[in-house]
Design an enzyme around this catalytic site. Structure first.
Site, short mmCIF file in Angstrom:
data_model
loop_
_atom_site.label_atom_id
_atom_site.label_comp_id
_atom_site.label_asym_id
_atom_site.label_seq_id
_atom_site.Cartn_x
_atom_site.Cartn_y
_atom_site.Cartn_z
N HIS A 206 31.15 26.88 20.73
CA HIS A 206 32.07 27.21 19.80
C HIS A 206 32.38 25.63 19.74
O HIS A 206 32.40 25.52 18.48
CB HIS A 206 33.34 27.23 20.51
CG HIS A 206 33.89 25.61 21.82
ND1 HIS A 206 33.81 25.65 22.48
CD2 HIS A 206 34.31 24.60 21.20
CE1 HIS A 206 34.47 25.13 24.07
NE2 HIS A 206 34.55 24.40 22.39
N ASP A 239 30.28 31.20 26.08
CA ASP A 239 30.71 29.67 25.24
C ASP A 239 29.44 28.41 25.40
O ASP A 239 29.60 27.14 25.72
CB ASP A 239 31.74 29.06 25.76
CG ASP A 239 32.05 27.79 24.60
OD1 ASP A 239 31.83 27.86 23.79
OD2 ASP A 239 33.18 27.80 24.86
N SER A 321 34.23 18.26 24.42
CA SER A 321 33.44 20.05 24.13
C SER A 321 32.06 20.54 24.44
O SER A 321 31.62 19.24 23.43
CB SER A 321 34.13 20.74 24.09
OG SER A 321 35.73 21.76 23.21
#
Length: 478
Positions: A206, A239, A321
């Site tokens: 992402h 992911d 992230s």
């Protein structure tokens, strides 16, 4: 419960780890992405999870099929379960189970515990840069000081390798702040870390999703050196993504990978990232839980990700992230991907921040995925070849009567069929892991590799049975 990716609210998801099964496409739950490349990643802050399809930072219900790739792929994201940044479920033949959105219902778990897959928000950041500038600017304007300086500066103090400062000093030079920009100019900020000396950097899908098709990527090291980069491969369901630096320097030092299977609750953790654009930020905590079923989504209607995550209370925010979660010795044990967050935004951004519930993809799984992406550019998912309901249930993962896109609920000749599983069977355990829902089954299946043999416990006509299943494989997210 619901979670968000860094910066984005995430829908609630079942509490148990999902099993890989093919899942039909369905509307992905919306969740706020964090502010890293996760920042503007479609996934918002929240909690996050794997199976057979496409689990940061804060960011993104029905049957999931674990059969071979199906035209109906990807499956819809789990109900109320967003990515650390945001993601969505996979379709039939991809995730290991078909995804169907179930109607909300109260869940009663075995032993009286309600089942609930955590919906995490992805933690990619988009406006962190501006915030970082503002904070720095304010500090620069403070010209007066009444502080008395010590005769010896902190830089003269010797710090042992095992201390937080020692670990940070060794790991920081091998982490990067990633700026991802799509062809439309949109993008965000995230984090990544050096995987090998050839210039490969591991991060969250992402974080770089916006730059996959014709976008722009840059990676900046703590010393200020910036490099252009390209996406080598990305896995929506896991992911995980791998990018490669262009004209990579010859002195790259890959971070040492630990063993996430040996991590224990209570172990010290150190997280490195760029929360709200504040690059090279170090935070500490402990492992709060293991095998936490998390589904994350970016809230953009894209596929969801599933993971059987490591939970930590180390502060993780939008922009974290893709960054490394280290143990007390500086070994990478996970990739920070999502957070559970309150719905209130921070700093006037509308994005949520850390409340001590962060989720990381176990490094043992991420390492396998990264190696496959570097080798072929495509992810490989384990599957059982059956569609299971994604309802928020505490009774187990039930094989549906109909598969995704009209496909057979049990793939002919697939792993489940060979093991004698049939529609209506309710899977309650995979090896020693209790399975309370379809998403949990998917997440657990995705912690395995194709070809692995697992023992499945299921109920049929009120009787409990067990059977050994050799997991099949599915290549790609589509």
């Amino acid at each position: 419960m619901s979670t968000e990716n860094e910066g984005t609210a995430v829908p609630q998801a079942p509490s148990a780890p999902p099993v890989p099964v093919d899942a039909p496409a369905a509307p992905a739950p919306q969740g706020p992405y964090g502010q890293d490349a996760q920042g503007q990643d479609p996934r918002a802050q929240g909690q996050t999870p794997h199976g057979q399809g496409t689990p940061g930072d804060a960011g993104q219900q029905g049957g999931v099929s674990s059969s071979a790739p199906d035209p109906s792929w990807p499956p819809p994201p789990p109900p109320t379960a967003p990515y650390g940044d945001g993601g969505s479920g996979s379709g039939a033949g991809g995730w290991g189970s078909s995804y169907q959105q179930p109607a909300p219902k109260s869940g009663r778990g075995r032993g009286g515990v309600a089942a609930a897959i955590l919906v995490a928000a992805l933690v990619a950041g988009g406006l962190g840069g501006g915030l970082g500038y503002t904070l720095a600017k304010n500090n620069d304007e403070n010209t007066g000081s009444t502080t008395v300086s010590a005769s010896t500066s902190g830089g003269d103090v010797k710090r042992d390798p095992g201390t937080v400062a020692g670990v940070a000093a060794k790991a920081l030079p091998s982490t990067v702040t990633i700026q991802a920009e799509g062809s439309s100019g949109e993008g965000g900020t995230g984090t990544g870390f050096v995987f090998d000396k050839q210039g490969h950097i591991v991060t969250n899908n992402h974080v770089v999703a916006d730059a996959v098709d014709g976008g722009k990527l840059t990676a900046t090291f703590p010393n200020g050196k910036k490099y252009d980069a390209e996406v080598i491969g990305n896995a929506q369901g896991y992911d995980v993504a791998v990018i490669k630096l262009k004209d990579a320097p010859a002195d790259l030092k890959p971070l040492t990978l630990g063993d996430s299977d040996k991590v224990a609750v209570g172990d010290a953790t150190i997280a490195i990232g760029a929360p709200f654009g504040l690059s090279d930020t170090v935070t500490t905590g402990i492992i709060s839980a293991k095998n936490r079923p998390v589904a994350s989504s970016d809230g953009s209607g894209s596929q969801a990700s599933y993971m059987s995550a490591l939970q930590t209370d180390a502060s993780i925010n939008p922009g974290n992230s893709g960054g490394p979660l280290l143990d007390g010795q500086g070994n990478v044990i996970g990739i920070n991907s999502a957070i559970q967050s309150t719905g209130n935004g921070g700093f006037g951004t509308g994005q949520s921040g850390s409340i001590g519930l962060g989720f990381a993809i176990p490094i043992n799984q991420a390492e396998y995925v990264a190696q496959e992406l570097i080798k072929t550019g495509k992810p490989v998912y384990a599957k059982i070849g059956a569609s299971v309901s994604l309802d928020d249930s505490s009774d187990g993962a039930q094989i549906t009567d109909q598969g995704a896109g009209g496909a057979a609920p049990v793939e002919p000749g697939g792993p489940a069929a060979k093991a004698g599983l049939k529609p209506g069977d309710v899977i309650t355990k995979l090896d020693d892991r209790v399975i309370d829902s379809g998403p949990t089954l998917i997440g657990e299946i995705w912690t395995h590799k194709p070809g692995d043999k697992v023992t499945i416990t299921y109920e049929r006509d009120g009787k409990q049975r067990t059977v050994d299943v050799t997991l099949g494989s599915r290549v790609g997210d589509n």
